[in-house]
Every structure is written in C-alpha cells, then in structure tokens.
Design an enzyme around this catalytic site. Structure first.
Site, short mmCIF file in Angstrom:
data_model
loop_
_atom_site.label_atom_id
_atom_site.label_comp_id
_atom_site.label_asym_id
_atom_site.label_seq_id
_atom_site.Cartn_x
_atom_site.Cartn_y
_atom_site.Cartn_z
N CYS A 119 -3.05 -4.73 3.92
CA CYS A 119 -1.91 -5.55 4.34
C CYS A 119 -1.91 -6.96 3.76
CB CYS A 119 -1.85 -5.63 5.85
SG CYS A 119 -1.69 -4.03 6.63
N GLU B 227 0.85 -1.20 0.00
CA GLU B 227 0.00 0.00 0.00
C GLU B 227 0.88 1.24 0.00
OE1 GLU B 227 -2.23 -0.32 3.85
OE2 GLU B 227 -1.05 1.50 4.10
N HIS C 75 -1.59 -12.24 10.47
CA HIS C 75 -1.26 -10.83 10.32
C HIS C 75 -1.10 -10.22 11.72
CE1 HIS C 75 -0.67 -6.95 8.77
NE2 HIS C 75 -1.76 -6.45 9.32
N THR D 252 -11.58 -1.42 14.23
CA THR D 252 -10.60 -2.25 13.51
C THR D 252 -10.45 -3.63 14.14
OG1 THR D 252 -8.81 -1.32 14.84
CG2 THR D 252 -9.22 -0.28 12.72
N LYS E 133 -0.47 -7.65 20.35
CA LYS E 133 -1.62 -8.04 21.16
C LYS E 133 -2.70 -8.75 20.33
CE LYS E 133 -3.41 -6.66 25.41
NZ LYS E 133 -3.08 -5.80 26.54
N SER F 243 -7.16 -4.77 5.58
CA SER F 243 -8.34 -3.97 5.90
C SER F 243 -9.15 -3.74 4.65
CB SER F 243 -7.91 -2.62 6.48
OG SER F 243 -7.36 -2.82 7.75
#
Ligand SMILES: [Zn+2]
Lengths: 131, 345
Positions: free
Chosen positions: B112, B80, B234, B201, B239, B296
């Site tokens: 991504c 991107e 990904h 997200t 986290k 995304s």
C-alpha cells in the site's frame, strides 16, 4: 487486432481530431480530406474538450460478444462543444436516467479485452455531468 | 523548494455495505463495523481498473496544476493491482494525459505504499534538476478472497500528485522512511487473492512502521504533533488509523479529514494519497501536514508538508475528494461479484 487498435491509441485516449482551417469544421475521428473544401483542405490537430450533450441514444440489451457482461448499457451519439458528433458508451448512468440533451463529459475506461490473456483496449466513454 | 504543483482524486461510483457482505457469509455486521470502523467500500465497475483510476486522478491533477503535460519528465504508478502482470500501467497513463514520448515511466509495487514511494522518486528527480515535473500516482482496485476478513475493506480509488519547483501549492519540508523485512501480508505470483498474517499485521507491522516513521520524521524536523494542523496515516481500517493517530499524540481535529476508510474502504496505494487530497481540499496557506504511508512487507514513508497561499487558487479547478465521496450508488453482492470478476465463466 493489436496493431489496429495501437494505431489509434493517441486519438482515442485524448480525443484528438482535426479542424479544417479553411472552413472551421471539426472532424473526429480524423480524416484526410475536408468534404466541404476538397483541394483547399487545411487540417490541424485539435484536442477536443470532451464536454457535450447527448444528441440521441439507444439502450443495448442484447450486446455483441465483447460487451455481453455490461448489458444493459447506454450507447449515445454525443454532440461535443466543438460541434462534432461522436458515438460512445455512457457510464455511471442507469439506462432509465439518460435523456436527450443530458450534459456529459469524457472518461477514460476499458473498452474491451482480448480474452483473459490478451491486450486490454482502453479509450473514451462518457458520464453524466452532475452539478 | 520541491513541492506539490497539482493533485487530483478519483473514487469509483459504486459502493457495497458491510451489511450486504456480512449477509452472504452469515456474519454479524455490527461486530465487523465496530471492530474495523468501516461501513462501506468503493467498488470499480467492470470497465474500471488501476489504469483508468490513475488516468482520471491524473487528469484532475493536471487541471489544478495548469502545466503543459509535455513538461512531465517522469510518471510512476504505484499499485498492487496493475492490470497486466507484464506491461506497464504508467505508459497507459502517460499516453492518456498526452505526456509522451519524452519521459521516463515505471510501475511501482510496495503493497500500500507504492504511491508515496513514487512521490519520493519524483522529489529526487525534480530536486536534482533531471526533470521539471514528475507525476506520482497511488491507485488500486484491491481484492479480498470471498469470505475473508479483507473482503469487507479491500476497495478501489486513487490520487495523483504532480511534483515540481514552481507554482507549488504545498512544499515538502522533509521526508523520512522506515523499512524492514516483515512478512505480514503477501500475494504469490499467479494467485488471485493475497494472504495475511492475521493478528501479526498489527503490532510488529503496521503500528511499528507508522510510529517509527512519524517519530523519525518529527525528530529530524524538530517538530511535535501540535506543530501540525493536519495528519494522515495509512488506513487498512478506521480502527488502526485512529489508534495510531492517538498513540502518536494527534487529536481528532488533526486526523479527521485524512480518514476516508470508514466511507470507502481501504484503497491500498490510494489510501494516503486520497486522505491527503481531502486535507488539501480543506486547508489554508501556511498550514502544516504530516502524512505517513504504510506498505506491508514492510515500510512507511513520512512527509512533512507546508501548504502555500496558492492552494485556494487551485482547489476548485477539479472535482474535490468530497464530490467523489458523496457520488455513490449501492450495489448488492451479486452485482459486486460480477463487477469484481469473482464469477468465473
Ligand atoms: Zn474545410
């Protein structure tokens, strides 16, 4: 300007030089005639390994306009394994880390750009071989 | 069977620590590190971009594959952050590995996951016999707006995969994708930085797509998490990655090699390709790997891969992922701002 750099893309991206089959001398960038053999010149293309050593170098503090933002940077003459010497920037290396005889290998980097709306010129630079 | 013939990684040398970015914006670095599980990120120097990263990774993949680059029939660069808005990155890469002129090439965009989309396209072209080898690269030099949460993670790096049928170091047992229209993250034409939907997200975007793709693939293959030696997902931050791995039923010894974001940040299209290259560096013939990307917008591509005995013949033919992880020089925010062209002159 665009055309001039486009003509050299192949050799600059891949370090393509010429080797004289008559005497074995390697040239980069390529040329028309082997000065040693003159009319007996018998050239073939050769892809250079990109591995070599720093033959001599200079640290540039006051850079030409296209390279101002990168200063200070290292410009060196590299003696490649094939015996040919070529000039290039040494990157991923602080100016006080470079030394004569330092082993280097070729990397692919941006060389310059024609403003923020022009063509980006890519080509070879060198980095220290760490290991 | 279609598989991976060669792979190669590249990560720029420079790093900036979360502490240094937090210092500039007067935030608590410990809260950020704990919240994101990211400690530092890779920063490209002024003369590096997605094209140069893709070339370095591809040259490493070629060293491992030992094929003639002229036998590559397709080059796809997923990113991107292509250097040009119009003018392909893939032609630069194809020329720089001496694969031109008899090949097809295109740039791919899907946030991504553009790199794994390229792998799937190469799988199809190789399987159908249209090409002998295909080269798929995921590479990015991601940017977050100054002061935005993304600035702590948006990083640079990439990995390249040569797909073919002979002398494979890993075989694709299957692939499965899960895609919906979900506006969790976007960047409009002409804008320098992306925007994102904040908390949006997470659940309806990243977790939903990664989990559905992973479970969809395992159902298709008739497998369970314990059938895999390693997995990679990904990783916009550490986290999310650990949470998705645990939710799916994977253990630390399965997911640890795939997780690089704590050390180098989120390399966007490079993230799963780089995590997979680190797994390949560490695994043995016969071992099985699950890889799931996320882009995304939104979608996930999942791959079921079995490593062949050939892996140990190629591992040392190019620098390993760990070499690039350990090769680093820290920079401060001022140098970072200069490298990332955040200062307009
Ligand atoms: Zn001669």
């Amino acid at each position: 300007m665009v055309v001039r750099s486009w003509r050299h893309i192949k050799e600059r991206y891949n370090l393509i030089g010429v080797r004289c089959k008559n005497c074995g001398t390697v040239y980069f960038p390529s040329r028309e005639i082997c000065p040693k053999c003159r009319r007996k010149t018998d050239f073939e293309d050769i892809k250079l390994s990109g591995r070599g050593k720093v033959y001599t170098y200079s640290v540039v503090h006051v850079a030409p306009k296209d390279f101002e933002k990168q200063a200070p940077y290292v410009i060196a003459i590299i003696e490649l394994e094939e015996g040919v010497k070529i000039t290039g920037q040494v990157v991923d290396c602080k100016p006080d880390e470079v030394y004569i005889g330092m082993p280097v290998e070729v990397v692919f980097r941006r060389i310059k750009e024609d403003g923020d709306d022009g063509v980006i010129t890519y080509g070879y630079k060198f980095r220290p071989v760490e290991n | 069977m279609v598989g991976i013939v060669g792979y190669g990684a590249y990560i720029p040398k420079y790093r900036i620590k979360v502490e240094e970015i937090a210092r500039v914006w007067n935030k608590d670095p410990n809260a950020i590190k704990k919240g994101l599980l990211v400690y530092e990120k890779a920063v490209p120097s002024l003369d590096e971009d997605t094209a140069t990263i893709a070339v370095e990774a591809s040259r490493n993949a070629l060293k491992r594959s030992e094929i003639n680059p002229k036998d590559i029939g397709a080059v796809y660069v997923g990113s991107e952050s292509h250097p040009y808005a119009v003018k392909p990155t893939s032609t630069i890469v194809a020329e720089a590995i001496d694969a031109t002129p008899e090949l097809t090439a295109a740039d791919l965009e899907f946030a991504c996951k553009a790199g794994t989309a390229g792998i799937q396209m190469c799988m199809g072209l190789v399987e159908s016999g249209l090409i002998k080898y295909g080269l798929a690269i995921g590479a990015d030099t991601a940017q977050g707006a100054p002061g935005d949460a993304l600035e702590y993670t948006a990083a640079a790096g990439g990995a390249a995969y040569i797909i073919g049928k002979s002398n494979v170091i890993a075989e694709f047992n299957g692939t499965y994708s899960y895609t919906t229209d979900t506006p969790d993250f976007w960047r409009r034409e002409g804008k320098p930085y992306p925007r994102h939907g904040g908390r949006f997200t997470g659940e309806p975007a990243y977790f939903k797509h990664v989990i559905n793709a992973a479970e969809g693939l395992m159902e298709k293959m008739g497998t369970k998490p314990e059938d895999y030696d390693y997995c990679v997902f990904h990783q916009p931050n550490g986290k999310f990655y650990i949470r998705v791995a645990k939710t799916l039923g994977f253990k630390e010894e399965q997911y640890k090699y795939g997780l690089l974001t704590p050390q180098i940040g989120n390399t966007y299209s490079g993230a799963v390709p780089l995590g997979l290259s680190n797994i390949l560096d560490h695994c043995e013939g016969g071992e099985r790997v699950l890889a799931v990307s996320y882009g995304s917008g939104a979608g996930s591509d999942a791959f079921d891969i079995t490593i062949t005995e050939r892996i140990n013949k190629v591992k040392d033919k190019a620098p390993k992922t760990a070499y690039y992880l350990e090769r680093k020089e820290y920079i401060d925010y001022a140098i970072y701002a200069k490298f990332r062209r955040k200062i307009k002159m």
